[in-house]
Design a protein around this motif. Structure first.
Motif, PDB file in Angstrom:
ATOM      1  N   ILE A  32     -38.219 -34.175 -89.079  1.00  0.00           N
ATOM      2  CA  ILE A  32     -38.090 -35.029 -87.903  1.00  0.00           C
ATOM      3  C   ILE A  32     -37.482 -34.235 -86.764  1.00  0.00           C
ATOM      4  O   ILE A  32     -37.933 -34.289 -85.643  1.00  0.00           O
ATOM      5  N   GLU A  33     -36.461 -33.470 -87.050  1.00  0.00           N
ATOM      6  CA  GLU A  33     -35.820 -32.693 -86.004  1.00  0.00           C
ATOM      7  C   GLU A  33     -36.769 -31.653 -85.435  1.00  0.00           C
ATOM      8  O   GLU A  33     -36.790 -31.412 -84.237  1.00  0.00           O
ATOM      9  N   VAL A  34     -37.587 -31.029 -86.281  1.00  0.00           N
ATOM     10  CA  VAL A  34     -38.550 -30.040 -85.807  1.00  0.00           C
ATOM     11  C   VAL A  34     -39.550 -30.708 -84.862  1.00  0.00           C
ATOM     12  O   VAL A  34     -39.855 -30.176 -83.800  1.00  0.00           O
ATOM     13  N   MET A  35     -40.047 -31.872 -85.244  1.00  0.00           N
ATOM     14  CA  MET A  35     -41.015 -32.560 -84.380  1.00  0.00           C
ATOM     15  C   MET A  35     -40.352 -32.999 -83.073  1.00  0.00           C
ATOM     16  O   MET A  35     -40.990 -33.002 -82.027  1.00  0.00           O
ATOM     17  N   GLN A  36     -39.081 -33.359 -83.121  1.00  0.00           N
ATOM     18  CA  GLN A  36     -38.397 -33.722 -81.887  1.00  0.00           C
ATOM     19  C   GLN A  36     -38.276 -32.509 -80.973  1.00  0.00           C
ATOM     20  O   GLN A  36     -38.433 -32.631 -79.767  1.00  0.00           O
ATOM     21  N   TYR A  37     -38.026 -31.341 -81.539  1.00  0.00           N
ATOM     22  CA  TYR A  37     -37.986 -30.125 -80.729  1.00  0.00           C
ATOM     23  C   TYR A  37     -39.360 -29.825 -80.132  1.00  0.00           C
ATOM     24  O   TYR A  37     -39.474 -29.430 -78.972  1.00  0.00           O
ATOM     25  N   ILE A  38     -40.398 -30.040 -80.930  1.00  0.00           N
ATOM     26  CA  ILE A  38     -41.758 -29.804 -80.433  1.00  0.00           C
ATOM     27  C   ILE A  38     -42.079 -30.779 -79.302  1.00  0.00           C
ATOM     28  O   ILE A  38     -42.630 -30.386 -78.271  1.00  0.00           O
ATOM     29  N   HIS A  39     -41.723 -32.037 -79.466  1.00  0.00           N
ATOM     30  CA  HIS A  39     -41.974 -33.026 -78.412  1.00  0.00           C
ATOM     31  C   HIS A  39     -41.155 -32.706 -77.166  1.00  0.00           C
ATOM     32  O   HIS A  39     -41.631 -32.892 -76.043  1.00  0.00           O
ATOM     33  N   GLY A  40     -39.934 -32.232 -77.342  1.00  0.00           N
ATOM     34  CA  GLY A  40     -39.121 -31.819 -76.198  1.00  0.00           C
ATOM     35  C   GLY A  40     -39.742 -30.624 -75.483  1.00  0.00           C
ATOM     36  O   GLY A  40     -39.753 -30.563 -74.245  1.00  0.00           O
ATOM     37  N   PHE A  41     -40.266 -29.675 -76.251  1.00  0.00           N
ATOM     38  CA  PHE A  41     -40.938 -28.513 -75.663  1.00  0.00           C
ATOM     39  C   PHE A  41     -42.178 -28.948 -74.895  1.00  0.00           C
ATOM     40  O   PHE A  41     -42.435 -28.478 -73.780  1.00  0.00           O
ATOM     41  N   ILE A  42     -42.950 -29.873 -75.478  1.00  0.00           N
ATOM     42  CA  ILE A  42     -44.146 -30.395 -74.808  1.00  0.00           C
ATOM     43  C   ILE A  42     -43.751 -31.073 -73.502  1.00  0.00           C
ATOM     44  O   ILE A  42     -44.398 -30.878 -72.471  1.00  0.00           O
ATOM     45  N   ILE A  78     -40.122 -40.024 -74.224  1.00  0.00           N
ATOM     46  CA  ILE A  78     -39.812 -41.296 -74.885  1.00  0.00           C
ATOM     47  C   ILE A  78     -39.888 -41.142 -76.402  1.00  0.00           C
ATOM     48  O   ILE A  78     -39.177 -41.832 -77.137  1.00  0.00           O
ATOM     49  N   THR A  79     -40.709 -40.205 -76.896  1.00  0.00           N
ATOM     50  CA  THR A  79     -40.792 -40.015 -78.354  1.00  0.00           C
ATOM     51  C   THR A  79     -39.481 -39.524 -78.945  1.00  0.00           C
ATOM     52  O   THR A  79     -39.271 -39.636 -80.141  1.00  0.00           O
ATOM     53  N   LEU A  80     -38.609 -38.987 -78.117  1.00  0.00           N
ATOM     54  CA  LEU A  80     -37.316 -38.507 -78.616  1.00  0.00           C
ATOM     55  C   LEU A  80     -36.388 -39.657 -78.976  1.00  0.00           C
ATOM     56  O   LEU A  80     -35.426 -39.471 -79.708  1.00  0.00           O
ATOM     57  N   LYS A  81     -36.672 -40.845 -78.458  1.00  0.00           N
ATOM     58  CA  LYS A  81     -35.881 -42.032 -78.806  1.00  0.00           C
ATOM     59  C   LYS A  81     -36.365 -42.530 -80.163  1.00  0.00           C
ATOM     60  O   LYS A  81     -37.547 -42.743 -80.372  1.00  0.00           O
ATOM     61  N   VAL A 104     -51.898 -31.168 -75.693  1.00  0.00           N
ATOM     62  CA  VAL A 104     -50.508 -31.420 -76.098  1.00  0.00           C
ATOM     63  C   VAL A 104     -50.199 -32.911 -76.198  1.00  0.00           C
ATOM     64  O   VAL A 104     -49.159 -33.282 -76.754  1.00  0.00           O
ATOM     65  N   MET A 105     -51.091 -33.756 -75.706  1.00  0.00           N
ATOM     66  CA  MET A 105     -50.889 -35.196 -75.861  1.00  0.00           C
ATOM     67  C   MET A 105     -51.210 -35.661 -77.283  1.00  0.00           C
ATOM     68  O   MET A 105     -50.780 -36.732 -77.701  1.00  0.00           O
ATOM     69  N   ILE A 106     -51.930 -34.840 -78.061  1.00  0.00           N
ATOM     70  CA  ILE A 106     -52.320 -35.232 -79.420  1.00  0.00           C
ATOM     71  C   ILE A 106     -51.102 -35.452 -80.322  1.00  0.00           C
ATOM     72  O   ILE A 106     -51.011 -36.486 -80.986  1.00  0.00           O
ATOM     73  N   PRO A 107     -50.120 -34.519 -80.387  1.00  0.00           N
ATOM     74  CA  PRO A 107     -48.951 -34.817 -81.237  1.00  0.00           C
ATOM     75  C   PRO A 107     -48.108 -35.981 -80.724  1.00  0.00           C
ATOM     76  O   PRO A 107     -47.473 -36.690 -81.516  1.00  0.00           O
ATOM     77  N   ILE A 108     -48.129 -36.211 -79.425  1.00  0.00           N
ATOM     78  CA  ILE A 108     -47.390 -37.355 -78.871  1.00  0.00           C
ATOM     79  C   ILE A 108     -48.060 -38.655 -79.327  1.00  0.00           C
ATOM     80  O   ILE A 108     -47.383 -39.590 -79.775  1.00  0.00           O
ATOM     81  N   LEU A 109     -49.382 -38.701 -79.235  1.00  0.00           N
ATOM     82  CA  LEU A 109     -50.117 -39.871 -79.706  1.00  0.00           C
ATOM     83  C   LEU A 109     -49.918 -40.060 -81.206  1.00  0.00           C
ATOM     84  O   LEU A 109     -49.774 -41.187 -81.681  1.00  0.00           O
ATOM     85  N   SER A 110     -49.866 -38.962 -81.944  1.00  0.00           N
ATOM     86  CA  SER A 110     -49.640 -39.031 -83.384  1.00  0.00           C
ATOM     87  C   SER A 110     -48.292 -39.673 -83.702  1.00  0.00           C
ATOM     88  O   SER A 110     -48.180 -40.471 -84.636  1.00  0.00           O
TER      89      SER A 110
END
Length: 157
Positions: A18-28, A60-63, A118-124
């Motif tokens: 979860i933390e890794v994906m949050q970092y990825i979403h923050g980078f995006i 918003i995905t970080l919330k 880069v919107m694909i992982p956000i939609l996921s």
């Protein structure tokens, strides 16, 4: 009990994923903010606006806590933004010259394509929040910040 899968097919059951994906979403989100800033002086007014909206959707995905209704609306908005970027890219590409990489419009097309992908992982992430398995996994992880992991039992005295 099942677990949601992230964009790389890895289970989100562990806290580290979860933390890794949050970092990825923050980078995006950072990349999208950078693209928005680059497009401020662009000849077309408001060329920066879609990138700003996409960056907001990524942030918003970080919330961690979002209601089902909000997640559904954000998933629809993210899919709309992704298709908007793809559509605009396919409208811009036929107008590019042979030396597209030397023009501002050529690099704008690259920015559109990058933004769409880069919107694909956000939609996921938003679609995962709508699944029962993901909601159950998030509920199970809900602990205090300084709590003891559930797999460690306190010694009896």
């Amino acid at each position: 009990m099942g677990v949601c899968m992230n964009a790389h097919g890895m289970a989100n059951g562990s806290r580290g994923q979860i933390e890794v994906m949050q970092y990825i979403h923050g980078f995006i989100a950072g990349v999208l903010v950078l693209l928005a800033l680059i497009h401020i002086p662009f000849p077309e007014p408001l060329a920066w606006l879609p990138y700003s909206v996409a960056a907001g959707l990524a942030l918003i995905t970080l919330k961690s806590e979002l209601s089902m209704a909000v997640s559904r609306i954000l998933a629809i908005a993210t899919a709309g933004m992704m298709f908007f970027f793809f559509a605009l890219f396919f409208l811009v590409v036929p107008t590019l010259e042979a030396n597209w990489y030397t023009t501002q419009y050529g690099w704008a097309a690259v920015g559109l394509l990058l933004s769409a992908f880069v919107m694909i992982p956000i939609l996921s992430d938003y679609s995962c929040r709508l699944k029962a398995e993901c909601r159950e996994a998030r509920e199970a992880r809900k602990t205090a910040f300084f709590s003891v992991p559930s797999n460690i039992r306190p010694e009896s005295r």
